[in-house]
Design a protein around this motif. Structure first.
Motif, PDB file in Angstrom:
ATOM      1  N   VAL A 187       0.799  -1.216   0.000  1.00  0.00           N
ATOM      2  CA  VAL A 187       0.000   0.000   0.000  1.00  0.00           C
ATOM      3  C   VAL A 187       0.837   1.274   0.000  1.00  0.00           C
ATOM      4  CG1 VAL A 187      -1.960  -1.103   1.147  1.00  0.00           C
ATOM      5  CG2 VAL A 187      -0.194   0.014   2.533  1.00  0.00           C
ATOM      6  N   TRP A 188       2.093   1.212   0.497  1.00  0.00           N
ATOM      7  CA  TRP A 188       2.917   2.409   0.653  1.00  0.00           C
ATOM      8  C   TRP A 188       3.735   2.690  -0.594  1.00  0.00           C
ATOM      9  CZ3 TRP A 188       2.558   5.938   4.377  1.00  0.00           C
ATOM     10  CH2 TRP A 188       1.938   5.569   5.594  1.00  0.00           C
ATOM     11  N   THR A 211     -14.538   3.874  -4.499  1.00  0.00           N
ATOM     12  CA  THR A 211     -14.704   3.921  -3.042  1.00  0.00           C
ATOM     13  C   THR A 211     -13.383   4.017  -2.297  1.00  0.00           C
ATOM     14  OG1 THR A 211     -14.797   1.500  -3.052  1.00  0.00           O
ATOM     15  CG2 THR A 211     -16.902   2.689  -3.066  1.00  0.00           C
ATOM     16  N   ASP A 212     -12.254   3.849  -2.995  1.00  0.00           N
ATOM     17  CA  ASP A 212     -10.953   3.882  -2.337  1.00  0.00           C
ATOM     18  C   ASP A 212     -10.361   5.290  -2.340  1.00  0.00           C
ATOM     19  OD1 ASP A 212     -10.604   1.254  -1.458  1.00  0.00           O
ATOM     20  OD2 ASP A 212     -10.007   0.577  -3.456  1.00  0.00           O
ATOM     21  N   ARG A 213      -9.391   5.499  -1.482  1.00  0.00           N
ATOM     22  CA  ARG A 213      -8.662   6.752  -1.413  1.00  0.00           C
ATOM     23  C   ARG A 213      -7.185   6.468  -1.129  1.00  0.00           C
ATOM     24  NH1 ARG A 213     -12.725   8.008  -3.288  1.00  0.00           N
ATOM     25  NH2 ARG A 213     -14.108   9.785  -2.835  1.00  0.00           N
ATOM     26  N   LEU A 228      -6.528  13.681   1.004  1.00  0.00           N
ATOM     27  CA  LEU A 228      -7.250  12.479   0.604  1.00  0.00           C
ATOM     28  C   LEU A 228      -7.478  12.549  -0.898  1.00  0.00           C
ATOM     29  CD1 LEU A 228      -8.312  10.136   2.483  1.00  0.00           C
ATOM     30  CD2 LEU A 228      -7.560  12.213   3.651  1.00  0.00           C
ATOM     31  N   ILE A 229      -6.944  11.565  -1.624  1.00  0.00           N
ATOM     32  CA  ILE A 229      -6.907  11.591  -3.080  1.00  0.00           C
ATOM     33  C   ILE A 229      -7.852  10.539  -3.651  1.00  0.00           C
ATOM     34  CG2 ILE A 229      -5.405  11.462  -5.094  1.00  0.00           C
ATOM     35  CD1 ILE A 229      -4.540  13.635  -3.204  1.00  0.00           C
ATOM     36  N   ALA A 230      -8.665  10.945  -4.630  1.00  0.00           N
ATOM     37  CA  ALA A 230      -9.571  10.024  -5.318  1.00  0.00           C
ATOM     38  C   ALA A 230      -9.001   9.656  -6.689  1.00  0.00           C
ATOM     39  CB  ALA A 230     -10.952  10.657  -5.463  1.00  0.00           C
ATOM     40  N   ASN A 231      -9.619   8.691  -7.332  1.00  0.00           N
ATOM     41  CA  ASN A 231      -9.177   8.238  -8.650  1.00  0.00           C
ATOM     42  C   ASN A 231      -9.160   9.398  -9.641  1.00  0.00           C
ATOM     43  OD1 ASN A 231      -8.459   6.150 -10.557  1.00  0.00           O
ATOM     44  ND2 ASN A 231     -10.522   6.355 -11.401  1.00  0.00           N
ATOM     45  N   GLY A 232      -8.027   9.568 -10.322  1.00  0.00           N
ATOM     46  CA  GLY A 232      -7.908  10.608 -11.330  1.00  0.00           C
ATOM     47  C   GLY A 232      -7.486  11.955 -10.802  1.00  0.00           C
ATOM     48  N   ASP A 233      -7.292  12.096  -9.503  1.00  0.00           N
ATOM     49  CA  ASP A 233      -6.819  13.359  -8.937  1.00  0.00           C
ATOM     50  C   ASP A 233      -5.311  13.483  -9.109  1.00  0.00           C
ATOM     51  OD1 ASP A 233      -9.377  13.911  -8.103  1.00  0.00           O
ATOM     52  OD2 ASP A 233      -8.981  13.581  -5.967  1.00  0.00           O
ATOM     53  N   GLY A 245       2.604   8.172   0.284  1.00  0.00           N
ATOM     54  CA  GLY A 245       1.212   7.898   0.596  1.00  0.00           C
ATOM     55  C   GLY A 245       0.931   6.432   0.758  1.00  0.00           C
ATOM     56  N   ALA A 246      -0.284   6.156   1.220  1.00  0.00           N
ATOM     57  CA  ALA A 246      -0.764   4.791   1.389  1.00  0.00           C
ATOM     58  C   ALA A 246      -2.210   4.732   0.917  1.00  0.00           C
ATOM     59  CB  ALA A 246      -0.662   4.342   2.848  1.00  0.00           C
ATOM     60  N   GLY A 247      -2.577   3.635   0.264  1.00  0.00           N
ATOM     61  CA  GLY A 247      -3.916   3.516  -0.285  1.00  0.00           C
ATOM     62  C   GLY A 247      -4.768   2.514   0.465  1.00  0.00           C
ATOM     63  N   THR A 248      -6.090   2.728   0.399  1.00  0.00           N
ATOM     64  CA  THR A 248      -7.039   1.796   1.012  1.00  0.00           C
ATOM     65  C   THR A 248      -7.346   0.627   0.097  1.00  0.00           C
ATOM     66  OG1 THR A 248      -8.955   3.016   0.175  1.00  0.00           O
ATOM     67  CG2 THR A 248      -8.069   3.681   2.327  1.00  0.00           C
ATOM     68  N   GLY A 249      -6.827   0.649  -1.111  1.00  0.00           N
ATOM     69  CA  GLY A 249      -6.994  -0.430  -2.081  1.00  0.00           C
ATOM     70  C   GLY A 249      -5.962  -0.273  -3.180  1.00  0.00           C
ATOM     71  N   PRO A 250      -6.000  -1.116  -4.217  1.00  0.00           N
ATOM     72  CA  PRO A 250      -5.006  -1.036  -5.292  1.00  0.00           C
ATOM     73  C   PRO A 250      -5.034   0.321  -5.994  1.00  0.00           C
ATOM     74  CG  PRO A 250      -6.243  -3.095  -5.415  1.00  0.00           C
ATOM     75  CD  PRO A 250      -6.947  -2.240  -4.408  1.00  0.00           C
ATOM     76  N   TYR A 251      -3.856   0.773  -6.405  1.00  0.00           N
ATOM     77  CA  TYR A 251      -3.746   2.033  -7.133  1.00  0.00           C
ATOM     78  C   TYR A 251      -2.422   2.083  -7.862  1.00  0.00           C
ATOM     79  CZ  TYR A 251      -0.605   3.723  -3.404  1.00  0.00           C
ATOM     80  OH  TYR A 251       0.442   3.882  -2.525  1.00  0.00           O
TER      81      TYR A 251
END
Length: 276
Positions: A187-188, A211-213, A228-233, A245-251
């Protein structure tokens, strides 16, 4: 064209969430059948997003930046983060699959982007920086990028960094650009944290569930802030700021850099114990 003026680290100490986001975060880059640009006074980077769906989109005027064309004195990298598409530069067409990056050299006059399918539109993410030399346009396919495997699974930061616009792959004047993917279960990103005083950086996070960030950390090492970053930001990282950063799901994310040099390892690492 939206204009961002940046901020000093002393000013950021007093920013609330809304002001921090307005100064460093670029959201809504990808709107259907629109081209969106943001001009930042942080090393005069221009970030852009274009998502042609029902029609092709053309840009290239330099009216808003005081030059005959947008790229009269600039170079640009265009990463496709969506479905198959084409970028046509002054009549020459390039086909980009997902995760291909096109280098556009100084002097390009008219750029047109289009998607192969409205059901799976291309999402073109752009970084443009001032350039003092001419290099030819070049398409760098995903398979041509130079991969670097970094991190460790046991520390949840295993990742693969792919260099696209880089002296070892495709030369440019000052722009660097590539894509980083996290390994499954990690995640990191960007560990260990660091700053690079002679270069700024921008991230665009993608391939995330709605739904992830990603919790993106920035600021001086001794006084961090988060976004807090959303998809495409996309997010700006000035030279004085850490960026991790670290994500709450794959990115995944596209990184772009400019500044005094193109030395990828010209960084000052910061020990985790020093962060506050």
């Amino acid at each position: 064209m939206k204009v961002l003026y940046g901020a000093s680290p002393e000013d950021v100490k007093g920013y609330d969430t809304e002001r921090l986001r307005s100064a460093f975060l670029i959201a809504d880059l990808f709107a259907a059948d629109a081209v969106n640009f943001s001009y930042t006074h942080v090393d005069r980077l221009i970030l852009g997003g274009a998502m042609p769906v029902e029609k092709s989109l053309t840009f290239g005027s330099g009216a808003e930046i005081g030059t005959p064309y947008l790229l009269s004195a600039r170079e640009m990298g265009i990463a496709n983060l969506g479905g198959k598409g084409t970028v046509t530069i002054d009549g020459k067409a390039f086909t980009l699959q997902k995760r291909d990056i096109l280098y556009v050299g100084r002097g390009a006059k008219e750029i047109t982007v289009a998607s192969a399918s409205a059901e799976a539109p291309a999402r073109f993410y752009m970084n443009s920086v001032p350039a003092g030399a001419d290099f030819p346009h070049r398409l760098i396919a995903k398979a041509e990028a130079k991969p670097l495997d970094l991190g460790e699974a046991r520390r949840s930061n295993k990742r693969r960094l792919a260099m696209y616009i880089h002296p070892e792959v495709a030369p440019s004047c000052l722009l660097l650009m590539g894509i980083t993917d996290l390994a499954e279960g990690s995640v990191w990103n960007t560990m260990p944290p660091h700053v690079h005083e002679r270069r700024m950086e921008a991230y665009c996070y993608f391939d995330m569930a709605d739904t992830d960030r990603v919790i993106h950390l920035m600021g001086k090492p001794e006084e961090t802030r988060h976004l807090l970053i959303a998809n495409g930001d996309a997010v700006l990282s000035p030279a004085w700021s850490i960026h991790m950063g670290a994500g709450t799901g794959p990115y995944a994310f596209v990184w772009g850099m400019t500044g005094e040099n193109q030395e990828y390892n010209d960084v000052a690492p910061v020990a985790l114990a020093e962060l506050k």
